[in-house]
Design a protein around this motif. Structure first.
Motif, PDB file in Angstrom:
ATOM      1  N   SER A 103       0.807  -1.223   0.000  1.00 54.19           N
ATOM      2  CA  SER A 103       0.000   0.000   0.000  1.00 54.19           C
ATOM      3  C   SER A 103       0.839   1.271   0.000  1.00 54.19           C
ATOM      4  O   SER A 103       0.312   2.365  -0.200  1.00 54.19           O
ATOM      5  CB  SER A 103      -0.967   0.002   1.190  1.00 54.19           C
ATOM      6  N   TRP A 104       2.172   1.128   0.204  1.00 51.38           N
ATOM      7  CA  TRP A 104       3.037   2.317   0.136  1.00 51.38           C
ATOM      8  C   TRP A 104       3.297   2.741  -1.301  1.00 51.38           C
ATOM      9  O   TRP A 104       3.754   3.853  -1.549  1.00 51.38           O
ATOM     10  CB  TRP A 104       4.390   2.015   0.798  1.00 51.38           C
ATOM     11  N   GLY A 105       3.010   1.855  -2.245  1.00 55.67           N
ATOM     12  CA  GLY A 105       3.483   2.073  -3.614  1.00 55.67           C
ATOM     13  C   GLY A 105       2.454   2.700  -4.543  1.00 55.67           C
ATOM     14  O   GLY A 105       1.491   3.351  -4.111  1.00 55.67           O
ATOM     15  N   ALA A 106       2.676   2.420  -5.840  1.00 59.07           N
ATOM     16  CA  ALA A 106       1.888   3.078  -6.881  1.00 59.07           C
ATOM     17  C   ALA A 106       0.425   2.668  -6.861  1.00 59.07           C
ATOM     18  O   ALA A 106      -0.421   3.361  -7.431  1.00 59.07           O
ATOM     19  CB  ALA A 106       2.501   2.739  -8.242  1.00 59.07           C
ATOM     20  N   GLY A 107       0.118   1.549  -6.216  1.00 51.33           N
ATOM     21  CA  GLY A 107      -1.275   1.083  -6.210  1.00 51.33           C
ATOM     22  C   GLY A 107      -2.169   1.800  -5.227  1.00 51.33           C
ATOM     23  O   GLY A 107      -3.343   1.425  -5.069  1.00 51.33           O
ATOM     24  N   PHE A 108      -1.669   2.823  -4.563  1.00 54.06           N
ATOM     25  CA  PHE A 108      -2.457   3.457  -3.497  1.00 54.06           C
ATOM     26  C   PHE A 108      -3.809   3.970  -3.996  1.00 54.06           C
ATOM     27  O   PHE A 108      -4.813   3.898  -3.287  1.00 54.06           O
ATOM     28  CB  PHE A 108      -1.663   4.581  -2.824  1.00 54.06           C
ATOM     29  N   ASP A 109      -3.825   4.481  -5.233  1.00 52.65           N
ATOM     30  CA  ASP A 109      -5.100   4.998  -5.762  1.00 52.65           C
ATOM     31  C   ASP A 109      -6.175   3.915  -5.769  1.00 52.65           C
ATOM     32  O   ASP A 109      -7.358   4.189  -5.541  1.00 52.65           O
ATOM     33  CB  ASP A 109      -4.923   5.521  -7.199  1.00 52.65           C
ATOM     34  N   ASP A 110      -5.752   2.683  -6.037  1.00 48.96           N
ATOM     35  CA  ASP A 110      -6.712   1.570  -6.062  1.00 48.96           C
ATOM     36  C   ASP A 110      -7.227   1.287  -4.642  1.00 48.96           C
ATOM     37  O   ASP A 110      -8.399   0.959  -4.458  1.00 48.96           O
ATOM     38  CB  ASP A 110      -6.030   0.331  -6.647  1.00 48.96           C
ATOM     39  N   TYR A 111      -6.350   1.400  -3.643  1.00 49.44           N
ATOM     40  CA  TYR A 111      -6.793   1.235  -2.249  1.00 49.44           C
ATOM     41  C   TYR A 111      -7.872   2.269  -1.918  1.00 49.44           C
ATOM     42  O   TYR A 111      -8.900   1.947  -1.320  1.00 49.44           O
ATOM     43  CB  TYR A 111      -5.619   1.413  -1.273  1.00 49.44           C
ATOM     44  N   VAL A 112      -7.602   3.512  -2.316  1.00 55.52           N
ATOM     45  CA  VAL A 112      -8.554   4.586  -1.996  1.00 55.52           C
ATOM     46  C   VAL A 112      -9.871   4.354  -2.740  1.00 55.52           C
ATOM     47  O   VAL A 112     -10.964   4.426  -2.157  1.00 55.52           O
ATOM     48  CB  VAL A 112      -7.953   5.963  -2.335  1.00 55.52           C
ATOM     49  N   ALA A 113      -9.757   4.042  -4.028  1.00 53.09           N
ATOM     50  CA  ALA A 113     -10.972   3.904  -4.840  1.00 53.09           C
ATOM     51  C   ALA A 113     -11.811   2.700  -4.398  1.00 53.09           C
ATOM     52  O   ALA A 113     -13.040   2.787  -4.322  1.00 53.09           O
ATOM     53  CB  ALA A 113     -10.600   3.778  -6.314  1.00 53.09           C
ATOM     54  N   CYS A 114     -11.152   1.585  -4.096  1.00 49.39           N
ATOM     55  CA  CYS A 114     -11.918   0.369  -3.766  1.00 49.39           C
ATOM     56  C   CYS A 114     -12.332   0.332  -2.299  1.00 49.39           C
ATOM     57  O   CYS A 114     -13.404  -0.157  -1.969  1.00 49.39           O
ATOM     58  CB  CYS A 114     -11.105  -0.883  -4.110  1.00 49.39           C
ATOM     59  N   ASN A 115     -11.467   0.830  -1.416  1.00 51.38           N
ATOM     60  CA  ASN A 115     -11.786   0.711   0.012  1.00 51.38           C
ATOM     61  C   ASN A 115     -12.642   1.869   0.513  1.00 51.38           C
ATOM     62  O   ASN A 115     -13.391   1.695   1.472  1.00 51.38           O
ATOM     63  CB  ASN A 115     -10.499   0.615   0.843  1.00 51.38           C
TER      64      ASN A 115
END
Ligand code: NAD
Ligand code: UGA
Length: 334
Positions: A103-115
């Protein structure tokens, strides 16, 4: 405080029609099976399509032929949610991007959008359709580790990773909606503590350890292995999840853990005993955001939901090991 979480109506609610988001995932797929076994109709929503995604196909194999199971491939960030949840007695919201370390990396936007963003969409739809109960998957990571004693729901959250921040935002978002006057949806947030068992995600420790035990490949440990986790067997987590929808409750948060914290090096020893041969351990640098210890105070969940963690780690690991032996090669793990 604990008594006030129970509502005046003490009759258990019956789940005839359930929606499970994240149905093709690890915990979601077990939950679907358990709800079907209890006689519910289950609408299983996931953005992974079992026709094209091997993990989703394996996870859903034991429910896909059930006439009461209706799989829907849909992305909660964008799909029309209301048709999926029409007439549901409860929605179990497990869809999301899990995992502390990436979650520190480039995928953070997906964490925000999905979670977070997808959860906001779901909450709006549930309120509009007056769905009475949301059970939402939160995480032990919101605590940021123990403070020398088991974490209680009343402890101040100290999330230590971007993932944990999104999970705290997710549960608090749902609870904020539910606290509005006249909100027809009761929200129960479950803070799961490191769940393991058959079909565990392949980024997680016990799955990797048992795969290493079966293949002879090394297990890589982040840090010195003295970190401790409260490991929770998936069937126990599922039982708590169903109780959270059937027990009459007001808006609430519960820990779902075994109440015991075990050092990773001890877990490696248990795996060695199960396979009866050595396991090669490699050490990697400690991972960012990896808290030193988690442990659930389970007194609230025991007294309010009447739920008990039943599965000893060695017993759960033995069942998990059987599954790795049976399915590991399909998934390319063993
Ligand atoms: P998982 O990745 O196996 O399952 C999550 C599922 O959600 C996946 O199948 C994924 O495709 C789906 N999903 C993600 N975004 C979606 C979207 N936008 N629309 C539709 N589907 C979407 O994870 P898991 O380990 O089964 O965890 C389930 C939930 O429990 C997650 O919310 C996770 O944060 C939480 N949780 C898990 C653990 C654990 O130990 N496994 C512990 C604490 C909390
Ligand atoms: C798990 C889930 O991955 C999160 O989604 C969830 O929110 C969290 O539990 C929770 O309880 O809330 P984690 O505790 O990191 O997170 O679980 P594992 O991925 O199984 O890791 C457990 C420990 O093993 C960590 O200390 C990790 O650093 C370590 N580990 C993991 C290794 O040393 N090597 C590995 O290959 C994998």
């Amino acid at each position: 405080m604990i008594d006030s979480l129970r509502t005046a109506d003490s009759s258990p609610r019956v789940i005839r029609r359930a929606v499970v988001t994240g149905a093709a995932g690890f915990i979601g797929s077990h939950l679907c099976r358990a709800l079907l076994q209890q006689g519910a109709t289950v609408i299983g929503v996931d953005r992974r399509d079992p026709d094209t995604d091997t993990v989703a196909a394996v996870n859903l194999a034991d429910v896909s032929g059930d006439p009461a199971f209706f799989p829907v491939t849909a992305d909660l960030r964008t799909c029309a949610i209301e048709p999926l949840i029409l007439d549901a007695d409860a929605v179990f919201h497990l869809a999301g991007i899990p995992g502390v370390r990436p979650s520190w990396g480039a995928g953070f936007d997906d964490y925000v959008a999905c979670n977070i963003t997808a959860t906001q969409r779901l909450m709006h739809a549930m309120i509009r359709l007056r769905v009475p109960r949301l059970v939402v998957a939160s995480s032990s990571s919101v605590y940021g580790g123990t403070l020398g004693r088991p974490s209680a729901e009343t402890d101040h959250p100290r999330p230590a990773s971007p993932y944990a921040v999104t999970k705290l935002a997710e549960e608090q978002l749902c609870l904020a909606h539910a606290a509005r006057p006249g909100c027809p949806t009761t929200v129960v947030a479950l803070r799961y503590f490191t769940v393991y068992g058959p079909r565990q995600r392949d980024d997680m420790f016990i799955q990797r350890l048992l795969t290493a035990a079966v293949t002879g490949r090394p297990i890589q440990i982040y840090g010195d292995g003295t970190q401790r986790r409260d490991f929770t067997y998936v069937d126990d987590a599922v039982a708590a999840t169903i109780a959270a929808a059937t027990v009459p409750l007001s808006n609430s948060v519960f820990n779902v853990g075994s109440g015991r914290s075990v050092r990773l090096t001890e877990v490696v020893d248990q795996a060695r005993r199960l396979v009866d041969h050595p396991i090669v351990v490699e050490t990697l640098p400690a991972a960012n955001g990896d808290v030193h210890a988690t442990c659930a105070d389970v007194s609230r969940v025991q007294s309010v939901l009447g739920w008990e963690p039943e599965t000893e780690l060695i017993t759960g690991m033995a069942t998990h090991l059987d599954w790795v032996r049976a399915c590991g090669s399909v998934l390319g793990a063993a």
